[in-house]
Design an enzyme around this catalytic site. Structure first.
Site, short mmCIF file in Angstrom:
data_model
loop_
_atom_site.label_atom_id
_atom_site.label_comp_id
_atom_site.label_asym_id
_atom_site.label_seq_id
_atom_site.Cartn_x
_atom_site.Cartn_y
_atom_site.Cartn_z
N GLU A 1 55.12 36.85 113.11
CA GLU A 1 54.71 38.17 113.61
C GLU A 1 53.45 38.63 112.90
O GLU A 1 53.39 38.55 111.66
CB GLU A 1 55.77 39.24 113.38
CG GLU A 1 56.92 39.21 114.32
CD GLU A 1 57.88 40.35 114.05
OE1 GLU A 1 57.46 41.45 113.66
OE2 GLU A 1 59.10 40.12 114.23
N GLU B 1 63.40 39.28 109.36
CA GLU B 1 63.12 40.37 108.42
C GLU B 1 64.35 40.86 107.65
O GLU B 1 64.81 42.00 107.81
CB GLU B 1 62.42 41.51 109.16
CG GLU B 1 61.10 41.08 109.75
CD GLU B 1 60.26 42.22 110.33
OE1 GLU B 1 60.73 43.36 110.39
OE2 GLU B 1 59.11 41.94 110.71
N1 LIG Z 1 56.54 49.88 102.89
N2 LIG Z 1 57.61 50.42 102.63
N3 LIG Z 1 57.66 51.67 102.15
C1 LIG Z 1 58.93 52.30 102.02
C2 LIG Z 1 59.67 52.31 103.36
O1 LIG Z 1 58.97 53.08 104.31
C3 LIG Z 1 59.76 53.36 105.47
C4 LIG Z 1 59.31 52.54 106.67
O2 LIG Z 1 59.20 51.15 106.30
C5 LIG Z 1 58.99 50.23 107.29
C6 LIG Z 1 58.56 48.97 106.90
C7 LIG Z 1 58.36 48.00 107.83
C8 LIG Z 1 58.57 48.28 109.18
C9 LIG Z 1 58.29 47.23 110.17
C10 LIG Z 1 58.27 47.34 111.53
N4 LIG Z 1 57.87 46.13 111.97
C11 LIG Z 1 57.60 45.72 113.37
C12 LIG Z 1 58.84 44.99 113.82
N5 LIG Z 1 59.02 43.72 113.09
C13 LIG Z 1 60.07 43.08 113.86
C14 LIG Z 1 59.78 43.42 115.29
O3 LIG Z 1 60.98 43.83 115.90
C15 LIG Z 1 58.77 44.57 115.25
O4 LIG Z 1 59.16 45.60 116.14
N6 LIG Z 1 57.71 45.31 110.97
N7 LIG Z 1 57.93 45.98 109.85
C16 LIG Z 1 59.00 49.54 109.58
C17 LIG Z 1 59.21 50.52 108.64
#
Ligand SMILES: N=NNCCOCCOc1ccc(-c2cn(C[C@@H]3NC[C@@H](O)[C@H]3O)nn2)cc1
Length: 448
Positions: free
Chosen positions: A352, A166
């Site tokens: 994932e 990621e």
């Molecule tokens: N959409 N964005 N908007 C603006 C930003 O918002 C703020 C928050 O953003 C995000 C975006 C994505 C995530 C996320 C978490 N996981 C789960 C983990 N993957 C790897 C593995 O370790 C899992 O634990 N995958 N993705 C968290 C927060």
């Protein structure tokens, strides 16, 4: 009832990551990582949770592998704690760290489970962060050294590799939005970190080839699919920026040797520019063998110049949400897989996909039927993509077990196996038994 039969060599698996499950944070020579530091900084992680114990998988890996065997998976995606191997990030090798991963990988292989190794899953040794982190060539070169140690040590045992998990989270979530370690909030820093990790990726792939390591290597971006809230050009452009922010910003350099120009222009008007040195893009665009894709959710975006650097806001369309608040829309996975075809029909693993469903144990059972519904919808979309000719070669459910969900701490549960964090007792959930059946049949049954 409809049966979706998967290709006979399709690989079913599960995924975890070192800092989220291992614990033993200061045991057998492991050095501190940026997540040890971040988690112990007041206010950064829910409830002040940290990875000191986690699921204690460092000591309980044999029990965990027995559960994987019972589940019937063909491959298991895990990550390596860099600061277990090189406690100072560089310099002296910690043999106890290598010995642990040999015990672990040998046990997987004994049980007929293929190890699928992610080298970097966010736990940068703190000493390297102190030396400039991913903005510094010191860290880039240290990663190449770390990866070379792992390649040489596990050549022939581990045949499926990923450099980075990621990149969007490493660069932007952690250095623009400040939500993850090290918690910076600066766009230029985020672009520098993204470029640094891409350089490290390219140099490590080059090393992999030079050493003649057996197997395949790639990278695992997380993708969010996005559609415009209205037919306006502004909303359409906003959703395109969202998609590119997570995927194309990293995959265009890897596959095309250049950053997407519309995003370079967008970031320049926001006051930041990547410093690309001569030869950088040639290094970054080393050919890779497979692509890991992490997918959880999709978004309906509306242009809003005041909504952060990327100028989009996500509109709640009333979709079902998981317990972490992410809308459930499996169509986005299908669309994301088609979006990736512009890079060629490369082998793709869904490295994932899963749902945060916080059901607890009742009378020895966890009736996480909402997780089953989520997994069924998303696996059906993968079958649809394969039918279209897209080369999806495997699926790894996130996650094998409940674990440390970063800034959310232990309150958010993604596991097929429930973990009681006091007793560390593992309890397979109903979704574990459902997935066991999908794997055994190599098909998905959906009821009308
Ligand atoms: N959409 N964005 N908007 C603006 C930003 O918002 C703020 C928050 O953003 C995000 C975006 C994505 C995530 C996320 C978490 N996981 C789960 C983990 N993957 C790897 C593995 O370790 C899992 O634990 N995958 N993705 C968290 C927060």
């Amino acid at each position: 009832m409809t049966i979706f039969q998967f290709p006979k060599d399709f690989q079913w698996g599960t995924a975890t990551a070192a800092y989220q499950i291992e614990g033993a944070a200061a045991e057998d020579g492991r050095g501190p990582s940026i997540w040890d530091t971040f988690a112990k900084t007041p206010g950064k992680v829910f409830n002040g949770d940290n990875g000191d114990i986690a699921c204690d998988s460092y000591h309980r890996y044999e029990e965990d592998i027995a559960l994987m065997k019972q589940l019937g998976i063909q491959s298991y995606r895990f990550s390596v704690s860099w600061s277990r191997i090189l406690p100072d990030g560089d310099g002296e090798i910690n043999q106890a760290g290598l010995d642990y991963y040999h015990r672990f990988v040998d046990k997987l292989l004994e049980n007929g489970i293929e190890p699928f190794c992610t080298l970097y899953h966010w736990d940068l040794p703190q000493t390297l962060q102190d030396a400039g982190g991913w903005e510094s060539d010191i860290t880039v070169e240290a990663f190449v050294k770390f990866s070379e140690i792992m390649y040489r040590e596990f050549n022939g045992k581990i045949k499926s590799w990923l450099t980075f998990n990621e990149p969007w989270c490493i660069a932007f979530l952690s250095n623009l939005l400040g939500a993850h370690a090290p918690g910076n909030r600066d766009l230029q820093t985020a672009l520098n970190v993204g470029h640094g990790l891409l350089l490290a990726h390219g140099k490590s792939v080059k090393k992999f080839r030079e050493l003649g390591i057996e197997g395949k290597i790639g990278i695992a971006p997380n993708m969010e699919w996005a559609v415009p809230y209205s037919k306006s050009e502004a909303d359409k452009a906003a959703s395109e920026r969202h998609i590119a922010w997570f995927a194309d910003w990293f995959l265009d350099p890897v596959f095309k040797g250049e950053y997407p120009q519309f995003m370079v222009d967008w970031f320049e008007q926001a006051g930041a520019k990547v410093d690309v040195k001569p030869g950088d893009m040639e290094i970054i665009s080393q050919p890779i063998d497979h692509l890991g894709i992490n997918y959880y959710t999709m978004s309906v975006d509306r242009y809003n110049p005041d909504a952060g650097v990327l100028g989009f806001e996500q509109i709640d369309m009333g979709l079902v949400q998981t317990d972490i608040g992410w809308p459930v829309e499996s169509r986005g996975l299908y669309e994301a897989l088609h979006h990736l075809q512009k890079y060629g029909n490369i082998d793709i693993y869904i490295t994932e996909n899963g749902a945060c469903i916080n059901d607890e144990v009742e009378n020895g059972q966890v009736k996480d039927f909402r997780r089953i519904s989520y997994l069924q919808q998303h696996i059906a979309q993968i079958h649809r993509a394969i039918t279209d000719g897209i080369q999806v070669k495997g699926y790894m459910a996130w996650s094998m077990m409940d674990n440390f969900e970063w800034a959310e701490g232990y309150r958010m549960r993604f596991g097929l196996v429930h973990v009681d964090y006091r007793s560390l007792v593992r309890t397979p959930k109903e979704s574990f038994y459902w997935y066991q059946n999908v794997i055994r049949n190599n098909w998905l049954e959906t009821r009308p």
